[in-house]
Motif scaffolding. Structure first.
Motif, PDB file in Angstrom:
ATOM      1  N   GLU A 290       0.816  -1.237   0.057  1.00 63.81           N
ATOM      2  CA  GLU A 290      -0.034  -0.067   0.068  1.00 63.81           C
ATOM      3  C   GLU A 290       0.795   1.167   0.107  1.00 63.81           C
ATOM      4  OE1 GLU A 290      -3.265   0.008   2.838  1.00 63.81           O
ATOM      5  OE2 GLU A 290      -4.633  -0.947   1.238  1.00 63.81           O
ATOM      6  N   ILE A 291       1.863   1.101   0.572  1.00 64.97           N
ATOM      7  CA  ILE A 291       2.915   2.416   0.273  1.00 64.97           C
ATOM      8  C   ILE A 291       3.141   2.797  -1.033  1.00 64.97           C
ATOM      9  CG2 ILE A 291       5.237   3.042   0.714  1.00 64.97           C
ATOM     10  CD1 ILE A 291       5.332   1.210   3.224  1.00 64.97           C
ATOM     11  N   PHE A 292       3.224   1.937  -1.806  1.00 66.36           N
ATOM     12  CA  PHE A 292       3.524   2.233  -3.464  1.00 66.36           C
ATOM     13  C   PHE A 292       2.265   2.699  -4.197  1.00 66.36           C
ATOM     14  CE2 PHE A 292       6.983  -0.327  -1.809  1.00 66.36           C
ATOM     15  CZ  PHE A 292       8.014   0.506  -2.342  1.00 66.36           C
ATOM     16  N   LEU A 293       1.152   2.255  -3.623  1.00 69.07           N
ATOM     17  CA  LEU A 293      -0.176   2.688  -4.505  1.00 69.07           C
ATOM     18  C   LEU A 293      -0.550   4.072  -4.120  1.00 69.07           C
ATOM     19  CD1 LEU A 293      -2.233  -0.823  -3.695  1.00 69.07           C
ATOM     20  CD2 LEU A 293      -0.861  -0.322  -5.720  1.00 69.07           C
ATOM     21  N   LYS A 294      -1.007   4.649  -4.993  1.00 68.41           N
ATOM     22  CA  LYS A 294      -1.292   6.162  -4.733  1.00 68.41           C
ATOM     23  C   LYS A 294      -2.459   6.433  -3.847  1.00 68.41           C
ATOM     24  CE  LYS A 294       1.509   7.809  -8.343  1.00 68.41           C
ATOM     25  NZ  LYS A 294       1.373   8.967  -9.720  1.00 68.41           N
ATOM     26  N   GLU A 295      -3.525   5.725  -4.497  1.00 68.76           N
ATOM     27  CA  GLU A 295      -4.756   5.861  -3.511  1.00 68.76           C
ATOM     28  C   GLU A 295      -5.447   4.276  -3.632  1.00 68.76           C
ATOM     29  OE1 GLU A 295      -7.783   8.858  -4.808  1.00 68.76           O
ATOM     30  OE2 GLU A 295      -6.138   9.765  -5.670  1.00 68.76           O
ATOM     31  N   PRO A 296      -4.913   3.583  -2.614  1.00 71.79           N
ATOM     32  CA  PRO A 296      -5.350   2.098  -2.395  1.00 71.79           C
ATOM     33  C   PRO A 296      -6.773   1.967  -2.192  1.00 71.79           C
ATOM     34  CG  PRO A 296      -3.953   2.848  -0.735  1.00 71.79           C
ATOM     35  CD  PRO A 296      -4.017   3.823  -1.547  1.00 71.79           C
TER      36      PRO A 296
END
Length: 86
Positions: free
Chosen positions: A36-42
């Motif tokens: 989730e750190i890498f997903l802009k808007e999880p």
């Protein structure tokens, strides 16, 4: 007395399953948090939306080579640790 030993064995097996399940749950939650750190808007993305870039990333030959190196390194470390602590 045989039934007592069987009951104790069953209880220990149940406890081992619980601990294994707990470890797996912890691992899944930890790694999902990392993702989730890498997903802009999880919260906006669907499971399929997340799976698409993951599939793309993990099909890369470079990524597969890196994963294989990491796995090999961890296995060697585990074997060395088991050799020191039999």
């Amino acid at each position: 007395m045989c039934w007592v030993a069987k009951h104790k064995e069953k209880r220990l097996q149940s406890e081992l399953k619980r601990l294994t399940r707990s470890e797996r749950t912890h691992r899944l939650c930890t790694r999902a948090g990392m993702l989730e750190i890498f997903l802009k808007e999880p919260t906006v993305l669907t499971d399929e939306d997340v799976m698409e870039p993951l599939t793309f990333i993990f099909q890369s030959e470079a990524v597969q080579k890196k994963l294989n190196l990491l796995i090999e390194s961890r296995r060697e470390t585990q074997e060395a640790d088991e050799g020191e602590n039999p």
